[in-house]
Scaffold this motif. Structure first.
Motif, short mmCIF file in Angstrom:
data_model
loop_
_atom_site.label_atom_id
_atom_site.label_comp_id
_atom_site.label_asym_id
_atom_site.label_seq_id
_atom_site.Cartn_x
_atom_site.Cartn_y
_atom_site.Cartn_z
N GLY A 77 0.80 -1.22 0.00
CA GLY A 77 0.00 0.00 0.00
C GLY A 77 0.83 1.27 0.00
O GLY A 77 1.84 1.35 0.70
N SER A 78 0.44 2.23 -0.80
CA SER A 78 1.01 3.59 -0.83
C SER A 78 2.41 3.66 -1.44
O SER A 78 2.72 4.59 -2.17
CB SER A 78 1.01 4.21 0.57
N HIS A 106 -0.83 3.14 -7.93
CA HIS A 106 -1.82 2.34 -8.64
C HIS A 106 -1.69 2.41 -10.16
O HIS A 106 -2.41 1.69 -10.86
CB HIS A 106 -3.24 2.76 -8.23
N HIS A 156 -12.38 8.51 -1.62
CA HIS A 156 -10.93 8.69 -1.67
C HIS A 156 -10.68 10.00 -2.40
O HIS A 156 -11.45 10.35 -3.31
CB HIS A 156 -10.29 7.50 -2.39
N ASP A 190 -9.01 2.21 -3.36
CA ASP A 190 -8.63 2.89 -2.12
C ASP A 190 -9.84 3.68 -1.64
O ASP A 190 -10.46 4.41 -2.42
CB ASP A 190 -7.47 3.86 -2.36
N GLU A 221 -8.93 -3.03 0.71
CA GLU A 221 -7.78 -2.35 1.31
C GLU A 221 -7.94 -2.25 2.82
O GLU A 221 -9.05 -2.14 3.34
CB GLU A 221 -7.61 -0.97 0.68
N SER A 243 -5.29 -0.25 5.14
CA SER A 243 -3.99 0.39 5.16
C SER A 243 -3.47 0.71 6.55
O SER A 243 -2.27 0.95 6.72
CB SER A 243 -4.05 1.70 4.36
N HIS A 277 -8.26 6.06 4.06
CA HIS A 277 -8.13 4.61 3.91
C HIS A 277 -8.91 3.91 5.02
O HIS A 277 -9.39 4.54 5.97
CB HIS A 277 -6.66 4.19 3.98
N HIS A 286 -3.30 -3.82 0.17
CA HIS A 286 -2.88 -2.42 0.27
C HIS A 286 -2.39 -2.08 1.68
O HIS A 286 -2.65 -1.00 2.20
CB HIS A 286 -4.02 -1.49 -0.15
#
Length: 254
Positions: free
Chosen positions: A10-11, A64, A141, A163, A183, A185, A198, A220
Motif C-alpha cells: 500500500g502507498s 496504482h 478517496h 482505495d 484495502e 492500510s 483509507h 494495500h
C-alpha cells in the motif's frame, strides 16, 4: 475467474513487494490487469506477455498506475512490438496522467493512443472485458476513485474496494460477493491514521460483515503497518474466511 496477486503493497513499494496490481484471467479470454503500480510490470512478465493484456485502473495515485509508462516502452520497442492497442479503463484524465509520466520532456504529454485504447469509467455503467462484466462505483478517496464489482461468466463475483474510507457505496458494491479484495492500510488507532482516506483492519472487517461477503482478502497494507495487527482487527469484526494478499497469491473464484 482466477485472481493472481502481482503486487499488494500500500502507498509505496515494499521490500520484495510491488505496489497495487492484480491479474484477472478467464479461460480463452484476454487477461486483464487491475491497477498497475510500481513493480507490477516485472511481476506480470513472469506470468503473461504484457502485449496481451488489458488494463483497468481504480484511480490515478502513483502506487496504482505509474508502471504504465514502462508498459508503453514494452509495447512500442520490444523486438516483437504490439500490433493492436490495449484497452485501458480508468478515471477521467487517465490518458493525460499516463502521458505526462511517459513524456520525455517536462510540461509535455506523450500521446499514448498509439498503444492504448482509453476509456473513462462511467459510474454504474457495466463494461465487458476479458470475459468479465465490470461495474464501477465511486468510493470515498480524494481523487476520482472507483471500486469495482467484477462478475465472471458463471456469475461468481469479485469485489475490489480500490482505495477508500468507510462509505455506504463500498458496502453495496461488495454485497454478497464471493471474494472481497479490500484495502486495509492502517490499524484502528486514531493517532496512526489520517481521517477519510483509507480503511483500518477493523473497518475492512466491518464493511465485509455489512456486505455479507463470503470471504475477505486484505490488501494495500503499507510496509510501515503491522500485518498481524490489521489481520487481528479484521478477524474481530468479520467471522468469515480472511487472508492477506501477497505477491504470487492465486485465488480461483468459482
Amino acid at each position: 475467474m482466477r485472481l493472481t496477486v502481482l503486487g499488494s503493497s500500500g502507498s509505496v513499494v515494499g521490500p520484495g513487494a510491488p505496489a497495487s496490481g492484480y491479474l484477472l484471467t478467464v479461460p480463452d479470454q484476454q487477461p486483464v490487469v487491475l491497477d498497475f503500480g510500481p513493480g507490477v510490470l516485472g511481476a506480470l512478465q513472469e506470468r503473461v506477455d504484457p502485449n496481451e493484456v488489458a488494463v483497468m485502473l481504480s484511480h490515478l495515485h502513483a502506487d496504482h498506475c505509474l508502471d504504465l509508462p514502462g508498459m508503453l516502452v514494452w509495447r512500442r520497442y520490444h523486438p516483437v512490438p504490439a500490433t493492436v492497442r490495449a484497452p485501458l479503463y480508468g478515471p477521467t484524465g487517465t490518458a493525460t496522467r499516463i502521458g505526462a509520466a511517459s513524456s520525455e520532456y517536462p510540461g509535455q504529454i506523450d500521446d499514448i493512443t498509439d498503444t492504448f485504447e482509453t476509456h473513462d469509467w462511467v459510474e454504474g455503467e457495466p463494461v465487458k472485458i476479458g470475459g468479465m462484466t465490470v461495474i464501477p462505483t465511486r468510493v470515498s478517496h480524494p481523487p476520482e476513485t472507483y471500486g469495482l464489482r467484477i462478475s465472471e461468466p458463471g456469475g461468481r463475483v469479485l469485489a475490489f474496494s480500490g482505495d477508500t474510507a468507510v462509505c455506504d457505496e463500498l458496502v453495496e458494491l461488495a454485497r454478497d460477493a464471493d471474494v472481497f479484495l479490500c484495502e486495509a492500510s492502517w490499524t484502528h488507532a486514531p493517532a496512526q491514521r489520517p481521517p477519510g482516506l483509507h480503511l483500518s483492519g477493523t473497518e475492512a472487517g466491518e464493511m465485509a460483515t455489512r456486505a455479507g461477503v463470503k470471504s475477505l482478502i486484505l490488501t494495500h497494507i503499507p510496509p510501515w503497518t503491522p500485518v498481524e495487527d490489521v489481520l487481528d482487527e479484521a478477524r474481530a469484526a468479520y467471522s468469515g474466511p480472511i487472508s492477506v494478499a501477497h505477491p504470487g497469491l492465486v485465488v480461483d473464484i468459482e
